[in-house]
Design a protein around this motif. Structure first.
Motif, PDB file in Angstrom:
ATOM      1  N   ARG A 396       0.833  -1.202   0.000  1.00 54.46           N
ATOM      2  CA  ARG A 396       0.000   0.000   0.000  1.00 54.46           C
ATOM      3  C   ARG A 396       0.874   1.261   0.000  1.00 54.46           C
ATOM      4  O   ARG A 396       1.668   1.470   0.919  1.00 54.46           O
ATOM      5  CB  ARG A 396      -0.917   0.020   1.215  1.00 54.46           C
ATOM      6  N   PHE A 397       0.692   2.100  -1.008  1.00 54.63           N
ATOM      7  CA  PHE A 397       1.418   3.358  -1.051  1.00 54.63           C
ATOM      8  C   PHE A 397       0.705   4.385  -0.169  1.00 54.63           C
ATOM      9  O   PHE A 397      -0.518   4.549  -0.236  1.00 54.63           O
ATOM     10  CB  PHE A 397       1.513   3.879  -2.485  1.00 54.63           C
ATOM     11  N   ASP A 398       1.474   5.069   0.647  1.00 53.64           N
ATOM     12  CA  ASP A 398       0.951   6.114   1.526  1.00 53.64           C
ATOM     13  C   ASP A 398       1.423   7.465   0.982  1.00 53.64           C
ATOM     14  O   ASP A 398       2.622   7.727   0.938  1.00 53.64           O
ATOM     15  CB  ASP A 398       1.477   5.906   2.944  1.00 53.64           C
ATOM     16  N   PRO A 399       0.497   8.343   0.542  1.00 56.94           N
ATOM     17  CA  PRO A 399       0.900   9.637  -0.019  1.00 56.94           C
ATOM     18  C   PRO A 399       1.346  10.642   1.043  1.00 56.94           C
ATOM     19  O   PRO A 399       1.048  11.848   0.943  1.00 56.94           O
ATOM     20  CB  PRO A 399      -0.347  10.102  -0.768  1.00 56.94           C
ATOM     21  N   LEU A 400       2.045  10.161   2.035  1.00 59.10           N
ATOM     22  CA  LEU A 400       2.746  10.967   3.034  1.00 59.10           C
ATOM     23  C   LEU A 400       1.877  12.054   3.659  1.00 59.10           C
ATOM     24  O   LEU A 400       0.805  11.776   4.172  1.00 59.10           O
ATOM     25  CB  LEU A 400       4.008  11.561   2.414  1.00 59.10           C
ATOM     26  N   TYR A 401       2.347  13.296   3.564  1.00 63.71           N
ATOM     27  CA  TYR A 401       1.737  14.421   4.284  1.00 63.71           C
ATOM     28  C   TYR A 401       1.309  15.475   3.270  1.00 63.71           C
ATOM     29  O   TYR A 401       1.697  16.636   3.338  1.00 63.71           O
ATOM     30  CB  TYR A 401       2.730  14.965   5.307  1.00 63.71           C
ATOM     31  N   GLY A 402       0.507  15.043   2.299  1.00 67.14           N
ATOM     32  CA  GLY A 402       0.115  15.915   1.206  1.00 67.14           C
ATOM     33  C   GLY A 402      -1.284  16.473   1.364  1.00 67.14           C
ATOM     34  O   GLY A 402      -1.780  16.688   2.470  1.00 67.14           O
ATOM     35  N   THR A 403      -1.943  16.683   0.220  1.00 66.29           N
ATOM     36  CA  THR A 403      -3.269  17.294   0.198  1.00 66.29           C
ATOM     37  C   THR A 403      -4.200  16.419  -0.624  1.00 66.29           C
ATOM     38  O   THR A 403      -4.473  16.709  -1.800  1.00 66.29           O
ATOM     39  CB  THR A 403      -3.198  18.715  -0.391  1.00 66.29           C
ATOM     40  N   PRO A 404      -4.695  15.307  -0.075  1.00 67.27           N
ATOM     41  CA  PRO A 404      -5.536  14.374  -0.850  1.00 67.27           C
ATOM     42  C   PRO A 404      -6.811  15.013  -1.380  1.00 67.27           C
ATOM     43  O   PRO A 404      -7.297  14.619  -2.444  1.00 67.27           O
ATOM     44  CB  PRO A 404      -5.830  13.252   0.154  1.00 67.27           C
ATOM     45  N   HIS A 405      -7.329  15.997  -0.657  1.00 67.40           N
ATOM     46  CA  HIS A 405      -8.559  16.677  -1.075  1.00 67.40           C
ATOM     47  C   HIS A 405      -8.403  17.308  -2.459  1.00 67.40           C
ATOM     48  O   HIS A 405      -9.374  17.429  -3.208  1.00 67.40           O
ATOM     49  CB  HIS A 405      -8.908  17.750  -0.038  1.00 67.40           C
ATOM     50  N   MET A 411     -14.744  14.938  -2.070  1.00 72.37           N
ATOM     51  CA  MET A 411     -15.550  14.271  -1.052  1.00 72.37           C
ATOM     52  C   MET A 411     -14.691  13.448  -0.097  1.00 72.37           C
ATOM     53  O   MET A 411     -15.209  12.832   0.840  1.00 72.37           O
ATOM     54  CB  MET A 411     -16.628  13.405  -1.699  1.00 72.37           C
ATOM     55  N   ASP A 412     -13.375  13.405  -0.338  1.00 73.68           N
ATOM     56  CA  ASP A 412     -12.406  12.819   0.598  1.00 73.68           C
ATOM     57  C   ASP A 412     -12.670  11.350   0.925  1.00 73.68           C
ATOM     58  O   ASP A 412     -12.527  10.920   2.079  1.00 73.68           O
ATOM     59  CB  ASP A 412     -12.360  13.632   1.896  1.00 73.68           C
ATOM     60  N   TYR A 413     -13.008  10.564  -0.086  1.00 70.43           N
ATOM     61  CA  TYR A 413     -13.184   9.132   0.135  1.00 70.43           C
ATOM     62  C   TYR A 413     -11.856   8.392   0.229  1.00 70.43           C
ATOM     63  O   TYR A 413     -11.799   7.293   0.764  1.00 70.43           O
ATOM     64  CB  TYR A 413     -14.021   8.530  -1.004  1.00 70.43           C
ATOM     65  N   PHE A 414     -10.789   9.008  -0.275  1.00 70.38           N
ATOM     66  CA  PHE A 414      -9.534   8.281  -0.392  1.00 70.38           C
ATOM     67  C   PHE A 414      -8.364   9.084   0.186  1.00 70.38           C
ATOM     68  O   PHE A 414      -8.222  10.271  -0.093  1.00 70.38           O
ATOM     69  CB  PHE A 414      -9.256   7.940  -1.858  1.00 70.38           C
ATOM     70  N   TYR A 415      -7.561   8.401   0.997  1.00 67.94           N
ATOM     71  CA  TYR A 415      -6.331   8.946   1.578  1.00 67.94           C
ATOM     72  C   TYR A 415      -6.594  10.174   2.434  1.00 67.94           C
ATOM     73  O   TYR A 415      -5.742  11.035   2.601  1.00 67.94           O
ATOM     74  CB  TYR A 415      -5.306   9.240   0.476  1.00 67.94           C
ATOM     75  N   ALA A 416      -7.790  10.254   2.989  1.00 65.44           N
ATOM     76  CA  ALA A 416      -8.182  11.267   3.958  1.00 65.44           C
ATOM     77  C   ALA A 416      -8.304  10.567   5.317  1.00 65.44           C
ATOM     78  O   ALA A 416      -7.937   9.392   5.439  1.00 65.44           O
ATOM     79  CB  ALA A 416      -9.493  11.922   3.520  1.00 65.44           C
ATOM     80  N   PRO A 417      -8.798  11.237   6.361  1.00 66.35           N
ATOM     81  CA  PRO A 417      -8.836  10.589   7.684  1.00 66.35           C
ATOM     82  C   PRO A 417      -9.596   9.269   7.762  1.00 66.35           C
ATOM     83  O   PRO A 417      -9.336   8.457   8.644  1.00 66.35           O
ATOM     84  CB  PRO A 417      -9.508  11.659   8.555  1.00 66.35           C
ATOM     85  N   THR A 418     -10.544   9.014   6.824  1.00 66.81           N
ATOM     86  CA  THR A 418     -11.276   7.738   6.886  1.00 66.81           C
ATOM     87  C   THR A 418     -10.515   6.603   6.229  1.00 66.81           C
ATOM     88  O   THR A 418     -11.030   5.491   6.137  1.00 66.81           O
ATOM     89  CB  THR A 418     -12.652   7.876   6.212  1.00 66.81           C
ATOM     90  N   GLY A 419      -9.303   6.867   5.750  1.00 68.45           N
ATOM     91  CA  GLY A 419      -8.485   5.795   5.214  1.00 68.45           C
ATOM     92  C   GLY A 419      -8.664   5.606   3.721  1.00 68.45           C
ATOM     93  O   GLY A 419      -9.272   6.416   3.025  1.00 68.45           O
ATOM     94  N   SER A 420      -8.121   4.515   3.226  1.00 66.26           N
ATOM     95  CA  SER A 420      -8.150   4.233   1.792  1.00 66.26           C
ATOM     96  C   SER A 420      -8.227   2.731   1.597  1.00 66.26           C
ATOM     97  O   SER A 420      -7.959   1.946   2.506  1.00 66.26           O
ATOM     98  CB  SER A 420      -6.877   4.784   1.138  1.00 66.26           C
ATOM     99  N   PRO A 421      -8.592   2.284   0.394  1.00 65.27           N
ATOM    100  CA  PRO A 421      -8.678   0.842   0.155  1.00 65.27           C
ATOM    101  C   PRO A 421      -7.321   0.163   0.306  1.00 65.27           C
ATOM    102  O   PRO A 421      -6.308   0.658  -0.203  1.00 65.27           O
ATOM    103  CB  PRO A 421      -9.175   0.767  -1.291  1.00 65.27           C
TER     104      PRO A 421
END
Length: 533
Positions: A396-405, A411-421
């Motif tokens: 699983r790649f973690d996009p570090l400390y960026g701006t997923p929004h 709608m922040d479904y991915f790589y936001a505080p609720t996590g990602s697949p």
């Protein structure tokens, strides 16, 4: 009696007169000191530059299926949050200084209009000093090996490239900042930044163990009894809110985006960039370390509190490295401009939980701009775990400390505080923008799929999202932004996001809307006056 009262009045006047004189003298001294300070400030402005700006940013949001799908029949959520900032800056010769204090809260969060116990939402967002060590244009500095060399130290924002991996996450009201030291080199068009951060919870007398999250003061034990949270641990709780050995970490607030379960203990970063004509090339190396923990329990309140104890030595180390290229072809006066962006980043080492890591992310996009219009397609790929990936490894790649929004849907479904697949993400998107004198309009489309196949599913499709927005400049200091997004999700979204229950239990259509007013005054700005002829 009259004589007695007269003597008392005269006596009180004699007693009070010296006090009035003292107060009068103090007032005169204060006025003189204030005058001297203002006079020195005005005279110093010839050599120094001061800035004093602020920000009031209230944002009303309406959510129904934001970040995660909601169960059928769930009611719509609505609230207004607000960021308030006061920024002070100072620049003189070899020193630049900045402080940014902010308060972030939801309207009504204190549940009282008179209470002084409003929690700890007021904080220091930035506080740094940037010391010039070398500058070829400054004759007072003898060291001239570089065009410019400086050391920026303290709490600061950090933004690289398009903020994909490292950014200030400005969409969140609290934003993102780092406590760190940053050595900055600029020489013959090259930019080189070397950063270092080291985190601790307190001024300890021994050891450097670090509890990498803000934890609640109390937690329910396995019997449901509320007890104080044991020291040096992040408690684990189940869906019922009770501590459980197989539970998930609970926080006062999330330590990171992408559902990260702990903050870094320290990091080292190297960033290099240069522009060649209309092509910009950059490279990033980011090494972050996470404290090791052990799973254990503590007897408390007639039951047990389970958690992760960060009281053992050692760290899990992760490396992220890669490069980005952004060439621009054409020009605005002719056919138009085509801006291409391509990047690849790899991760190895170990993740936060000690799993052996081997992951990657790549992106490619092209935007065509002509006149007031900009449009173009793009594709992002973030690797994930296969169904056969061992539990001791992670892809699983973690996009570090960026701006997923900014990238994977508002709608922040991915790589936001609720996590990602866990299976990763593929994002096919098309973005459009119309820019006028006082406003711009955006319309973006996303098609989401998992990067790897899901267990018990013949499809990798997650859903489609449409994001609409308009931003209007009201005056020099004020903008108004209105946005609406809709998510049409597949059953796989529930499975991929590991939400409890069956996909049939969830509403597959998510809605999100917001209205944001952004007021950023410059308190030292003076409106130019017309010159009379």
């Amino acid at each position: 009696m009259y004589k007695f009262l007269s003597n008392r009045v005269r006596s009180s006047r004699r007693d009070f007169t010296p006090q009035k004189n003292i107060l009068r003298r103090k007032k005169v001294i204060f006025q003189k000191l204030l005058y001297i300070f203002l006079l020195s400030l005005s005279s110093a402005q010839a050599h120094a530059q001061f800035s004093l700006t602020g920000q009031i940013r209230p944002r009303g949001e309406v959510r129904k299926g934001f970040a995660n799908l909601v169960p059928n029949g769930a009611k719509t959520a609505a609230f207004i949050s607000q960021r308030t900032r006061l920024n002070f800056g100072y620049k003189w010769d070899k020193l630049t200084f900045g402080v940014s204090a902010q308060d972030v809260r939801v309207w009504g969060q204190d549940a009282s209009t008179i209470s002084q116990a409003d929690g700890s939402r007021f904080m220091l967002h930035e506080s740094w000093a940037d010391l010039t060590l070398a500058n070829k244009t400054d004759t007072t500095i003898k060291f001239k090996l570089f065009d410019n060399l400086s050391l920026k130290i303290g709490r600061q924002e950090l933004i690289y490239d398009d903020a994909r991996l490292i950014g200030n996450l400005d969409w969140l009201q609290q934003g993102r900042r780092f406590d760190m030291a940053l050595l900055k080199v600029v020489h013959q068009g090259w930019q080189v930044d070397i950063g270092y951060a080291f985190n601790q919870n307190n001024e300890n007398f021994a050891r450097t163990n670090y509890v990498p999250a803000n934890i609640p003061a109390s937690v329910k034990n396995n019997n449901g009894v509320l007890v104080p949270t044991p020291a040096n641990m992040i408690p684990l709780v189940n869906a019922a809110g009770n501590s459980a050995k197989t539970g998930t970490p609970t926080f006062t607030n999330p330590p990171n985006t992408n559902g990260g379960n702990q903050d870094y203990k320290n990091f080292t970063s190297i960033y290099v960039a240069r522009k060649f004509g209309q092509t910009r090339i950059s490279a990033l190396y980011f090494h972050d370390e996470f404290g090791k923990y052990r799973l254990d329990s503590v007897n408390s309140g007639g039951g047990k509190v389970y958690g992760r104890f960060f009281d053992i030595n050692g760290t899990h180390n992760r490396n992220t490295f890669g490069a980005m290229i952004t060439p621009v072809f054409g020009n605005a006066s002719g056919f138009g401009k085509v801006a291409v962006q391509a990047a690849y980043y790899h991760q190895n080492g170990h993740d936060r939980d000690g799993k052996k890591l081997d992951a990657y992310h790549y992106t490619i996009s092209a935007n065509y701009s002509k006149g007031k219009f900009t449009l173009g397609p793009g594709f992002d790929y973030l690797s994930g775990n296969k169904t056969t990936t061992p539990t001791t490894e992670s892809k699983r790649f973690d996009p570090l400390y960026g701006t997923p929004h900014k990238f994977w849907g508002t709608m922040d479904y991915f790589y936001a505080p609720t996590g990602s697949p866990a299976a990763g993400l593929k994002d096919y998107y098309f973005k459009t923008k119309f820019t006028a004198n006082q406003f711009y309009v955006i319309a973006d489309y996303h098609l989401f799929e998992t990067a790897q196949a899901l267990a018990n599913s013949n499809s990798q499709k997650l859903g489609q999202e449409v994001d609409l927005g308009i931003n209007y400049t009201l005056n020099k200091f004020t903008t108004v932004e209105l946005g609406y997004s809709i998510m049409k999700a597949e059953d796989n979204m529930v499975i991929a996001k590991a939400q409890p229950g069956s996909p049939a239990d969830y509403n597959k259509t998510g809605h999100f809307g917001y209205l944001m007013i952004n007021i950023k005054p410059d308190f030292l700005y003076t409106k130019p006056s017309a010159i009379k002829q």
